[in-house]
Write an enzyme that holds these catalytic residues in place. Structure first.
Site, PDB file in Angstrom:
ATOM      1  N   MET A  30       0.846  -1.201   0.000  1.00 23.84           N
ATOM      2  CA  MET A  30       0.000   0.000   0.000  1.00 23.84           C
ATOM      3  C   MET A  30       0.882   1.251   0.000  1.00 23.84           C
ATOM      4  SD  MET A  30      -3.430  -0.883   2.053  1.00 23.84           S
ATOM      5  CE  MET A  30      -2.826  -0.641   3.706  1.00 23.84           C
ATOM      6  N   HIS A  37       9.079  -3.578   3.574  1.00 23.29           N
ATOM      7  CA  HIS A  37       8.737  -3.773   2.157  1.00 23.29           C
ATOM      8  C   HIS A  37       9.993  -4.100   1.344  1.00 23.29           C
ATOM      9  CE1 HIS A  37       5.557  -0.794   3.514  1.00 23.29           C
ATOM     10  NE2 HIS A  37       4.803  -1.764   3.047  1.00 23.29           N
ATOM     11  N   GLN A 154      -3.194 -12.266   7.668  1.00 27.45           N
ATOM     12  CA  GLN A 154      -3.305 -12.070   6.214  1.00 27.45           C
ATOM     13  C   GLN A 154      -2.666 -13.251   5.481  1.00 27.45           C
ATOM     14  OE1 GLN A 154      -2.764  -8.183   4.077  1.00 27.45           O
ATOM     15  NE2 GLN A 154      -0.694  -8.964   3.780  1.00 27.45           N
TER      16      GLN A 154
HETATM   17  P1  AMP Z   1       1.363  -2.967   3.471  1.00 29.24           P
HETATM   18  O1  AMP Z   1       1.979  -1.932   2.592  1.00 29.24           O
HETATM   19  O2  AMP Z   1       1.267  -2.577   4.907  1.00 29.24           O
HETATM   20  O3  AMP Z   1       0.081  -3.535   2.910  1.00 29.24           O
HETATM   21  O4  AMP Z   1       2.385  -4.184   3.463  1.00 29.24           O
HETATM   22  C1  AMP Z   1       2.804  -4.767   2.257  1.00 29.24           C
HETATM   23  C2  AMP Z   1       3.559  -6.027   2.574  1.00 29.24           C
HETATM   24  O5  AMP Z   1       4.698  -5.719   3.381  1.00 29.24           O
HETATM   25  C3  AMP Z   1       2.710  -7.048   3.372  1.00 29.24           C
HETATM   26  O6  AMP Z   1       2.954  -8.348   2.875  1.00 29.24           O
HETATM   27  C4  AMP Z   1       3.253  -6.876   4.768  1.00 29.24           C
HETATM   28  O7  AMP Z   1       3.121  -8.040   5.560  1.00 29.24           O
HETATM   29  C5  AMP Z   1       4.714  -6.568   4.505  1.00 29.24           C
HETATM   30  N1  AMP Z   1       5.300  -5.898   5.662  1.00 29.24           N
HETATM   31  C6  AMP Z   1       4.840  -4.790   6.297  1.00 29.24           C
HETATM   32  N2  AMP Z   1       5.607  -4.494   7.362  1.00 29.24           N
HETATM   33  C7  AMP Z   1       6.582  -5.438   7.404  1.00 29.24           C
HETATM   34  C8  AMP Z   1       7.675  -5.698   8.290  1.00 29.24           C
HETATM   35  N3  AMP Z   1       7.930  -4.918   9.338  1.00 29.24           N
HETATM   36  N4  AMP Z   1       8.462  -6.774   8.028  1.00 29.24           N
HETATM   37  C9  AMP Z   1       8.201  -7.576   6.971  1.00 29.24           C
HETATM   38  N5  AMP Z   1       7.191  -7.388   6.096  1.00 29.24           N
HETATM   39  C10 AMP Z   1       6.388  -6.334   6.311  1.00 29.24           C
END
Ligand code: AMP
Length: 286
Positions: A30, A37, A154
């Site tokens: 997002m 990320h 998720q």
């Molecule tokens: P989001 O932009 O929050 O939807 O996250 C996109 C992807 O990044 C999702 O698969 C999340 O699980 C992953 N993600 C977000 N924060 C972290 C983190 N601290 N460590 C590893 N992966 C992450």
């Protein structure tokens, strides 16, 4: 790096890649990108011939009153990071491009698993997630897709979706990336004041302590109670859930011998934070 805002143009670039026989890794995000990320992008680069990152703040996974409008949008900075990280394709559609009727006219629902943990606190959230991720899979047709263990519920929902709908994609789950003080990176951490951030540290601390306790106690109920008590005693937090569950079904477990997911969500002011850890399976004592 090519940036696309329409499904048609992105698909054309993807089709060319497929003709060249190149394996594509998709990293759905997002935006408001951080090292969490970037760790997914690095994993995708290591395991695929090319990486596509989607940046889309998906309206259908936010309930009315949640933070959709104020969710951080840092598109130019995101593109600079992705360029540095060797990403080949970026897909950044508008809401209208993804939902021409203003909302999803067909939904993908994982009703049972999707109603547990965050799905219990945020009804409909995982319907939005499963719907947008399946649209992204149809649009990009990746051989592999990369997700963070940070969003453990998720992961369970998407694994169930891919299995049930026979989607031809391999899900790769990457470890949680944390700041040096232990707080899991999240685009929402920027909502926290200095004091709130200090309060938020009780979440990773309580989980780390749970991991230590788990080594000596085989009983999930005692671990669950301890985790909850720790979080409830911490100043500045409101507990949403504190659970010890099966990582696939998200149902509570009774013993810890087969490993378990220890997961919690807390409110710090107006900000909801999640974190978790996976306990490894244990040798059963004779
Ligand atoms: P989001 O932009 O929050 O939807 O996250 C996109 C992807 O990044 C999702 O698969 C999340 O699980 C992953 N993600 C977000 N924060 C972290 C983190 N601290 N460590 C590893 N992966 C992450």
């Amino acid at each position: 790096m090519q940036v696309f805002h329409t499904i048609r143009d992105f698909r054309a670039a993807r089709a060319e890649m497929r003709r060249a026989g190149r394996i594509l890794g998709l990293v759905p995000t997002m935006g408001a990108l951080h090292e969490g990320h970037r760790s997914l992008v690095r994993a995708a680069r290591a395991q695929c011939d090319a990486v596509a990152v989607s940046i889309f703040v998906n309206p259908t996974q936010f309930a009315p009153g949640e933070d959709f409008e104020r969710y951080p949008r840092t598109f130019d900075a995101d593109l600079a990071l992705l360029r540095d990280d060797g990403v080949e394709l970026v897909f950044a559609p508008t809401p209208v491009e993804m939902y021409p009727l203003g909302q999803a006219s067909v939904v993908v629902d994982v009703p049972e698993i999707g109603a547990r943990l965050d799905g219990a606190s945020r009804p409909g959230h995982f319907r939005g997630v499963a719907t947008v991720v399946s649209k992204l899979f149809h649009i990009a047709g990746p051989e592999r897709a990369f997700f963070g263990q940070k969003d453990a519920a998720q992961v369970a929902v998407l694994r169930a979706m891919v299995r049930a709908l026979n989607m031809p994609v391999e899900l790769v789950v990457c470890p949680i990336v944390r700041d040096p003080d232990g707080l899991a990176l999240s685009s929402r951490n920027r909502y926290l004041s200095v004091e709130q951030r200090e309060h938020a540290l009780a979440l990773p601390r309580a989980l780390a302590e749970a991991a230590e306790r788990a080594a000596s106690c085989g009983d999930a109920a005692c671990l669950r109670n301890h985790l909850r008590a720790q979080l409830e005693a911490a100043p500045g937090l409101r507990v949403d859930y504190a659970e010890v569950v099966d990582r696939d079904t998200l149902l509570p477990v009774e013993t810890l011998t087969r490993g378990a997911l220890v997961a919690a969500a807390v409110w710090v002011g107006e900000t909801r934070l999640i974190d978790n850890l996976l306990l490894p399976p244990r040798e059963v004592q004779a």
